[in-house]
Every structure is written in structure tokens, then in C-alpha cells.
Design a protein around this motif. Structure first.
Motif, PDB file in Angstrom:
ATOM      1  N   ALA A   1       0.836  -1.209   0.000  1.00  0.00           N
ATOM      2  CA  ALA A   1       0.000   0.000   0.000  1.00  0.00           C
ATOM      3  C   ALA A   1       0.870   1.257   0.000  1.00  0.00           C
ATOM      4  O   ALA A   1       0.637   2.190  -0.778  1.00  0.00           O
ATOM      5  N   MET A   2       1.908   1.281   0.862  1.00  0.00           N
ATOM      6  CA  MET A   2       2.755   2.477   0.932  1.00  0.00           C
ATOM      7  C   MET A   2       3.601   2.618  -0.331  1.00  0.00           C
ATOM      8  O   MET A   2       3.845   3.738  -0.796  1.00  0.00           O
ATOM      9  N   ARG A   3       4.016   1.487  -0.893  1.00  0.00           N
ATOM     10  CA  ARG A   3       4.756   1.569  -2.166  1.00  0.00           C
ATOM     11  C   ARG A   3       3.864   2.161  -3.258  1.00  0.00           C
ATOM     12  O   ARG A   3       4.287   3.001  -4.048  1.00  0.00           O
ATOM     13  N   ALA A   4       2.614   1.710  -3.299  1.00  0.00           N
ATOM     14  CA  ALA A   4       1.675   2.233  -4.307  1.00  0.00           C
ATOM     15  C   ALA A   4       1.463   3.734  -4.095  1.00  0.00           C
ATOM     16  O   ALA A   4       1.440   4.518  -5.055  1.00  0.00           O
ATOM     17  N   PHE A   5       1.339   4.134  -2.829  1.00  0.00           N
ATOM     18  CA  PHE A   5       1.158   5.562  -2.507  1.00  0.00           C
ATOM     19  C   PHE A   5       2.363   6.368  -3.001  1.00  0.00           C
ATOM     20  O   PHE A   5       2.220   7.356  -3.727  1.00  0.00           O
ATOM     21  N   ASN A   6       3.564   5.937  -2.590  1.00  0.00           N
ATOM     22  CA  ASN A   6       4.767   6.697  -2.966  1.00  0.00           C
ATOM     23  C   ASN A   6       4.945   6.735  -4.484  1.00  0.00           C
ATOM     24  O   ASN A   6       5.298   7.774  -5.048  1.00  0.00           O
ATOM     25  N   GLU A   7       4.707   5.593  -5.143  1.00  0.00           N
ATOM     26  CA  GLU A   7       4.943   5.541  -6.591  1.00  0.00           C
ATOM     27  C   GLU A   7       3.947   6.412  -7.354  1.00  0.00           C
ATOM     28  O   GLU A   7       4.311   7.115  -8.295  1.00  0.00           O
ATOM     29  N   ARG A   8       2.693   6.380  -6.929  1.00  0.00           N
ATOM     30  CA  ARG A   8       1.692   7.214  -7.632  1.00  0.00           C
ATOM     31  C   ARG A   8       1.939   8.693  -7.360  1.00  0.00           C
ATOM     32  O   ARG A   8       1.808   9.525  -8.264  1.00  0.00           O
ATOM     33  N   LEU A   9       2.333   9.003  -6.126  1.00  0.00           N
ATOM     34  CA  LEU A   9       2.650  10.399  -5.805  1.00  0.00           C
ATOM     35  C   LEU A   9       3.835  10.872  -6.654  1.00  0.00           C
ATOM     36  O   LEU A   9       3.826  11.966  -7.226  1.00  0.00           O
ATOM     37  N   ALA A  10       4.843  10.016  -6.765  1.00  0.00           N
ATOM     38  CA  ALA A  10       6.071  10.408  -7.480  1.00  0.00           C
ATOM     39  C   ALA A  10       5.870  10.450  -8.996  1.00  0.00           C
ATOM     40  O   ALA A  10       6.394  11.347  -9.661  1.00  0.00           O
TER      41      ALA A  10
END
Ligand SMILES: C[S@@+](CC[C@H](N)C(=O)[O-])C[C@H]1O[C@@H](n2cnc3c(N)ncnc32)[C@H](O)[C@@H]1O
Length: 220
Positions: free
Chosen positions: A188-197
Motif C-alpha cells: 500500500a505504501m509503495r503504491a502511494f509513494n509511486e503514484r505520488l512520485a
């Protein structure tokens, strides 16, 4: 619990002594949270100062916080906001919300902090008519971060800021074998960081605080 942001404790002490991130009001909030047996999982003192200064720099009038706890970070945000600014803050636990309401009242923000109780993902819909918002600060259930980012994409103004705390997941984000309790949080946090970036809606960076404060400015 003190939260460090630098490997060298001397640097941490130097910054704390120079910038003095925690005053008597914030110390009192921590003490009241402890007395009420709330978990000591509020932002670190320096991260609280980051929130105030970022809110000030961005001229924030309408802010949203996901994860109120006892109101510590909410007071930091409100201190940086315009004099007529309003913070909508969301908290699952009614006991935490009760402590937070008292925190806001004591800090002089009783009429500018609206505490919403219940699962944030459902409650957020209720404030959509008040948008678009200038800032969204995410600091609650880690598996919820991608959903909160979707909401921020839709309800921040262009130029508005999203912040996600604990974006390093205490190191689990890069561990080959994260502890079992983080198994669902890591993707979940990887998806958050990747979409934000790289999702195209934000120009984003990772502020290298001790816990990782992901920050994006909405570009479209
Ligand atoms: C890390 S604490 C927030 C700390 C606070 N931002 C501060 O620094 O003072 C996370 C809070 O989110 C709340 N929470 C967890 N899941 C939630 C959800 N689905 N909706 C709203 N709040 C939630 C928890 O009860 C807890 O009080």
C-alpha cells in the motif's frame, strides 16, 4: 518518545536547541495524551514544526488531516494557517477525538478545528462541498494511504499540497522480509509513494525526516 531525524544525535540536539520546535502548549498536549492513555504516536516535535512552516509557506486556509489522535499535529497545522483558516480532521477512535477537541479548545482553535469521527474514507465525502482544499495531511491507517491519495487528487486545488507521514514504514518499505504486521502496509505504501512520485498529478519529493514525509504539489 523522541523521534530523531538525523543519524548524528549531536545534529539533532543542535537543531532542537536552535529551532526549539516544542513550546509549553505542545508539551501540555503530549502530557494530556499520556494522562488519557493515548498511544504516543503523534508526529515528532520537529515534524510538527515542519507542518506549521509548510502550512505557512503555502498560505493554507482550508486543510484536511486524516488521523487526528490527540490533536498535536492539528495544532501545528493550525498555527501555520491563515487566521480564518479551518482544519477538518478525521479520527476513527471517539476517545482520541474527545481528547483532540479539548486540545483544540485549549490551544484557542476550538472554532477552527472540525473533528469528524469514524472511518475517514467514508467521512471525507461529507466535506467535499467545502473544497477544493489547500493541504491534505495523511497520518492514519497505512493501508488506506492510496485511497486517501485518490481523494486528495480529486479535492486539492491545483498548487495544493499533499503530505504523507511514515512513508518509510519504519524501514519496512525497503526490507526484503518485512515483519508480518507490515505485510499489507508495504504494497500500500509503495503504491502511494509511486503514484505520488510518478502518477502525473503531483510534483513530489520525499522529505528525509526520520520517518519519511512524502510531499507533493498538485500540478493537474
Ligand atoms: C499516527 S496517529 C495520528 C497522529 C496525529 N496526526 C498527530 O501527529 O498528532 C493515527 C491516528 O489515526 C487514527 N485512524 C486509524 N485508522 C483510521 C481511519 N480509518 N480513519 C480515521 N482515523 C484513523 C488512529 O485512531 C490514530 O488516532
Amino acid at each position: 518518545m523522541e523521534k530523531s531525524f538525523a543519524a548524528d544525535p549531536l545534529l539533532f540536539d543542535y537543531v532542537a536547541e536552535t529551532f526549539v520546535p516544542e513550546d509549553a502548549t505542545l508539551k501540555d498536549i503530549r502530557a494530556r495524551m499520556q494522562a488519557a492513555h493515548l498511544p504516543a504516536i503523534q508526529v515528532g516535535a520537529l515534524d510538527g514544526l515542519h507542518l506549521e512552516v509548510l502550512a505557512r509557506a503555502c498560505g493554507v486556509r482550508k486543510a484536511v488531516e486524516v488521523g487526528t489522535l490527540g490533536g498535536y499535529s492539528g495544532v501545528c497545522l493550525l498555527r501555520g494557517m491563515a487566521a480564518d483558516g479551518v482544519l477538518h480532521t478525521f479520527e476513527l477512535d471517539p476517545k482520541h477525538a474527545e481528547v483532540a477537541r479539548e486540545t483544540f479548545r485549549r490551544a484557542g482553535f476550538g472554532d477552527r478545528a472540525v473533528v469528524h469521527v469514524g472511518p475517514a474514507r467514508e467521512q471525507l465525502a461529507g466535506i467535499e462541498p467545502h473544497g477544493p482544499f489547500d493541504l491534505v495531511f495523511i497520518d492514519a491507517d497505512k493501508t488506506g494511504y492510496p485511497g486517501y491519495l485518490t481523494w486528495a487528487e480529486q479535492h486539492l486545488r491545483v498548487g495544493g499540497v499533499v503530505l504523507g507521514d511514515n512513508a518509510f514504514l519504519w524501514g519496512s518499505i525497503v526490507k526484503p522480509l518485512p515483519p508480518p504486521e507490515d505485510a499489507e502496509k508495504v504494497p500500500a505504501m509503495r503504491a502511494f509513494n509511486e503514484r505520488l512520485a510518478r502518477g502525473g498529478r503531483f510534483r513530489a519529493t520525499m522529505l528525509p525526516t526520520g520517518e519519511g514525509l512524502a510531499m507533493g504539489v498538485k500540478v493537474r
